[in-house]
Design an enzyme around this catalytic site. Structure first.
Site, mmCIF file in Angstrom:
data_model
loop_
_atom_site.group_PDB
_atom_site.id
_atom_site.type_symbol
_atom_site.label_atom_id
_atom_site.label_comp_id
_atom_site.label_asym_id
_atom_site.label_seq_id
_atom_site.Cartn_x
_atom_site.Cartn_y
_atom_site.Cartn_z
ATOM 1 N N ASP A 116 50.169 -96.969 3.085
ATOM 2 C CA ASP A 116 48.965 -96.540 3.809
ATOM 3 C C ASP A 116 48.981 -95.306 4.468
ATOM 4 O O ASP A 116 50.180 -94.772 4.721
ATOM 5 C CB ASP A 116 48.978 -97.513 4.680
ATOM 6 N N GLU B 295 48.100 -89.580 3.289
ATOM 7 C CA GLU B 295 47.349 -88.418 3.093
ATOM 8 C C GLU B 295 48.286 -87.106 3.361
ATOM 9 O O GLU B 295 48.327 -86.131 2.744
ATOM 10 C CB GLU B 295 46.142 -88.352 3.877
ATOM 11 N N ASP C 30 39.476 -96.823 3.391
ATOM 12 C CA ASP C 30 38.363 -97.708 4.325
ATOM 13 C C ASP C 30 37.022 -97.199 4.204
ATOM 14 O O ASP C 30 36.265 -96.882 5.315
ATOM 15 C CB ASP C 30 38.943 -97.301 5.829
#
Length: 954
Positions: A553, A556, A630
């Site tokens: 998760d 980035e 998300d």
């Protein structure tokens, strides 16, 4: 003796001078051109390297010498192929068996041609290159820009996964950076038989190299009374202490934690009504590109036209949406924006790009903030599959995922206890709902120990027993592992002692959202030693438990939400390789390498599976899939996932998925579920919620990976709707269908490795001769047989479907035939989405199973859709290991001859442990004259197959 020495020296000097003035030099794998007339800020040297008959690496530099080559995305060991070089007038031509590259000696400009001499792609006149010096963190480099000619009928696909619901990028622009819901991959596929891989890891742009500008930098602004200088901003709050405020807005830019301070100070924004209105006056005629950045509810009107119908995003995770509008110079146009923030802190912005200069309007433009040189790879191909195959030759083969990954995954934010996750899996088994993988999300650790890889014993008292119990119920378990570490953990200290932590967040005492807020940061995945340590910590703590897959998760990396770009770079650097300005976008690739190489080093026979929230070129070689982050629970967000997934597939990375139902939930849906839990009554919002989820599951069943996840309300089918409700029944129907199609789907997975295949396919991949499909982003092929047409509007019971030309189609549910080359409105009842099969398709249907390896497919029903010749080759292997790389797999070919009406089942090729030696095929032909509705069991011709070829008359 002196005269010969002088003569020899003179000859040496003349030779050196001749070499220095040589317009080009041949090297082992290509050619270097010394530009004779370099332009200001242009290239002095251009290099072409041959990496295949259809693969050319182009480099350019303004320096006298090229910097040392290194690439994070290109696999090592690529070998050149034979090529030739010849002078052609004032140019030099490099030729392979399939391709020609003609380079101007005067300016270094390149034209790529096929063997017949037709131009495929050409750099702009003069080379189209520019280099602007830049320095970051003490490192020098260049902001680089490259322009290519682009004909009006060109179409571009790829660039990763973005959320503005754009598909064909011709005439559009996209900023390439990584963020939650946004995955940037610098690769495009053109309908002109080529792809282009842009080798840069910094912030980049495609289509327009300019930043979006503030409104007052582009327009003359007038308030609602006609006074020049800004728009009118009106803030109306239900809070009695400060109910209304009006002020002049010179720009609308409240997009990050810094600029949000420019909103009215101490004004209670939650549930406020905010209006920005006035007029804008353009200075030039043309098409203006707007980008809207929003959290909360928003509508935009231009010239009294609703150009952005209502959109919503949660307060902490804004979204971008783009729209265009044609404006005339000197003409005042009304602008009105209605914004309703949905939280105490909400973000908003509207910026614009004015029309491109005329000479750039028909250009393909690439720009990157910081490179050492220009690097791109030209990939020629006669089909889009071949182009993507070239991309994977450069960046690595896509691995075959474990077979269980093709089944259904259930997740939520989050299973808070061991009992919750085990009870949920047991409920699936008790209800006979097929499932393979259940997911444990973040915060399974003690609250103050993010990054410890330990379980909170009060909630997860026996993690090993938990995993063993999941396995005993024939499930797999994926666990969330972040590259994030609280500064108090031993793991953080282990990284930090070696200089492998990004320290800015700790220096600034940035606290996250957990409990009172804790200070931590992310590790530097660009350091080889840090990658090994990251895996070793996982191996020591998680691997002994028997966990099956890894969820990466926030890769980035997202160290802090909603920061401006400069602070994002400060938080994620400097890296071990250099400035984060230069190495901004490739973190997820490096992080994936850590897990993939780590697991294969200690357990080489177990297939790796990673799911990551970000990605980059080359991700597929690390057995890694990406999900779309998300996203919100809105119909427009569901629709945007179709184009997002298709462009991600065209970026060369075949495995993609999404949060079915969306992640961030509108409060009206939360309230509706809570009300239902109290009263048992379905109100209007809950009715919509259930239909939204049913439609999303119907679409998700045909994504490469089938996965539900999100915040409350929970996404397990029985939480969405009770048994017998049409939403519940629809979810079960498509989940059962997904499992019945396992022989077909797993074959597609095998094809991604052996044939560089793409599972989720925009229509343009298979029907490129039909120009009408170039902009169709809401239908797609799932493999060679299925045309999937999701329904993404509330209460829609029909939708328009285009049937591509070149084939006829069959309704999957009824077997009725539809002529290709036309658009029709077709039925789309609540419990079904339009699903069509192309003529010539052969579809293997497997047994009724509750998990992927419950039983072998001893009987396969083969649906053969007549009208054209067709073929399908069934692929099988052991499903869990890498023996397929050693040749341990089998294939059975099916070839249908429409003229003769025969199906040839080919001789089985290959073998593997556990392979079925004998099986039964039930052949069901479908034709215009004899339509057959889809059934799991049907009357057909039974064939006992023992591996030898058989020819069956239908």
């Amino acid at each position: 003796m002196k005269k010969p020495t002088r003569l020899l020296n003179l000859l040496v000097l003349l030779t050196l001078a001749a070499c220095a003035e040589s317009p080009y030099q041949k090297i082992d794998d290509g050619i270097i051109i010394n530009v004779e007339q370099p332009q200001d800020a242009g290239a002095r040297r251009v290099r072409l390297q041959v990496l295949g008959d259809k693969l050319i690496h182009v480099s350019a530099t303004p320096e006298k010498e090229f910097p040392r080559d290194s690439s994070l995305i290109i696999v090592p060991g690529l070998q050149t192929v034979p090529f030739s070089i010849e002078d052609i007038g004032d140019s030099v031509m490099l030729s392979t068996a399939k391709l020609k590259a003609v380079v101007s000696r005067s300016d270094g400009g390149i034209r790529f041609k096929d063997k017949a001499g037709k131009v495929i792609l050409a750099e702009k006149q003069g080379g189209g290159r520019s280099f602007t010096p830049i320095e970051a963190d003490g490192t020098k480099g260049y902001s680089v820009r490259q322009l290519f000619d682009s004909p009006a009928d060109e179409a571009f696909y790829g660039l990763g996964q973005h959320q503005a619901d754009e598909f064909n990028y011709k005439g559009k622009s996209e900023e390439l950076f990584q963020y939650n819901t946004k995955v940037s991959v610098p690769f495009i596929v053109s309908n002109k038989n080529y792809g282009l891989l842009w080798d840069s890891y910094s912030l980049s742009r495609f289509g327009d190299s300019r930043e979006y500008r503030q409104l007052n930098e582009t327009f003359i602004l007038y308030d609602k009374e006609g006074r020049q200088g800004g728009l009118t901003g009106t803030y109306v709050s239900p809070a009695p202490e400060r109910p209304r405020l009006e002020r002049k807005e010179e720009s609308l830019y409240f997009e990050d934690i810094k600029t949000i301070r420019n909103l009215p100070e101490n004004f209670p924004l939650k549930e406020a009504d905010v209006t920005y209105e006035g007029t804008i006056e353009a200075q030039h005629d043309g098409t203006y590109r707007f980008i809207l950045y929003y959290a909360g509810y928003v509508k935009v009107y231009l010239n009294d036209e609703l150009v952005v119908p209502e959109r919503w995003r949660t307060a902490w995770n804004p979204n971008s949406y783009k729209f265009t509008f044609d404006l005339e110079s000197g003409k005042k146009v009304p602008l009105r924006i209605e914004w309703k923030p949905d939280g105490g802190k909400s973000y908003f912005g509207l910026r614009v790009q004015p029309p491109l200069e005329e000479e750039e309007q028909d250009s393909q433009i690439w720009w990157s903030e910081m490179n050492k040189k220009i690097d791109y790879y030209f990939v020629y191909g006669e089909s889009m599959d071949e182009i993507i195959g070239g991309y994977r030759t450069l960046t690595g083969k896509s691995r075959i995922m474990p077979k269980w990954a093709m089944g259904f995954w259930q997740s939520r934010e989050r299973y808070k206890t061991q009992d919750e996750i085990l009870g949920t899996l047991k409920e699936f088994r008790d209800r006979k709902i097929p499932i393979d993988n259940i997911v444990l999300d973040w915060n399974h650790w003690p609250e103050d120990a993010w990054g410890s890889h330990e379980f909170d014993k009060s909630r997860f008292p026996d993690p090993k027993a938990m995993v063993d119990s999941i396995h005993a119920m024939h499930g797999k378990m994926m666990i969330s592992v972040w590259p994030k570490f609280y500064a108090t953990t031993e793991h953080y200290k282990e990284f930090d002692s070696k200089g492998w932590m990004y320290r800015q967040a700790v220096k600034d005492s940035i606290r996250d959202w957990v409990g009172p807020g804790y200070v931590g940061s992310f590790y530097d995945a660009y350091a080889p030693g840090a990658r090994k340590l990251f895996w070793n910590q996982i191996y020591e703590h998680y691997y002994p438990l028997g966990i099956d897959a890894w969820w990466m998760d926030a890769s980035e990396p997202n160290i802090l939400d909603c920061t401006d770009m400069e602070y994002r770079k400060a938080l994620s650097g400097p890296t071990a390789l250099g400035s984060s300005t230069e190495y901004f976008n490739a973190y997820a690739l490096m992080n994936a390498e850590a897990i993939y190489e780590g697991q294969r080093s200690v357990d080489p026979d177990k297939r790796v599976f990673l799911l990551t929230r970000s990605g980059f070129a080359g991700l597929q070689r690390y057995s890694t899939a990406t999900w779309s982050g998300d996203i919100a629970t809105r119909w427009e967000d569901m629709k945007a996932q179709i184009s997002a997934g298709l462009n991600f597939a065209m970026s060369g990375i075949p495995y993609w998925t999404m949060d079915i139902g969306g992640f961030c939930v509108e409060s009206r849906y939360v309230g509706a579920q809570l009300e239902y839990d109290r009263s048992g009554k379905e109100n209007a919002d809950l009715k919509e919620w259930r239909e939204l989820n049913a439609r999303w599951y119907q679409f998700g069943a045909f994504a490469p990976l089938y996965r539900a996840h999100g915040q409350f309300p929970y996404r397990e089918p029985w939480h969405i709707a009770p048994e017998g409700h049409p939403a519940y029944d629809a979810i079960l129907y498509y989940t059962d269908l997904r499992y019945r199609l396992m022989p077909y789907i797993y074959t597609l997975s095998g094809m991604t490795y052996f044939d560089d295949y793409t599972m989720m396919r925009p229509l343009v991949m298979d029907f490129g001769d039909d120009k009408k499909v170039e902009n169709i982003s809401d239908q797609f092929m799932f493999g060679p047989a299925f045309m999937v047409c999701p329904v993404y509007q509330y209460q829609a019971r029909s939708r328009e479907v285009y049937f591509p030309d070149g084939t006829n189609w069959y309704d999957f549910y009824t077997g009725q035939s539809v002529t290709g080359g036309q658009q029709l409105k077709v039925d789309a009842p609540y419990d079904r989405i339009p699903l069509y099969i192309r003529e010539g398709a052969i579809i293997p249907i497997g047994p009724d199973i509750q998990y992927s390896d419950e039983k072998p497919a001893e009987t396969i029903v083969l649906y053969v859709y007549r009208g054209q010749n067709g073929s399908f080759t069934l692929y099988e292997d052991e499903g869990v290991n890498y023996n397929y790389e050693k040749g341990d797999y089998s294939t059975i070919s099916f070839n249908y001859n429409d003229t003769e009406g025969t199906l040839t089942i080919g001789e089985r090729k290959g073998a593997f442990d556990g392979m079925l030696r004998e099986r039964k095929f039930i052949i069901v032909p479908v034709s215009r004259e004899d339509p057959r509705s889809f059934q799991y069991t049907d009357q057909g011709k039974q064939v006992n197959y023992d591996g030898k070829q058989q020819i069956i008359e239908l």
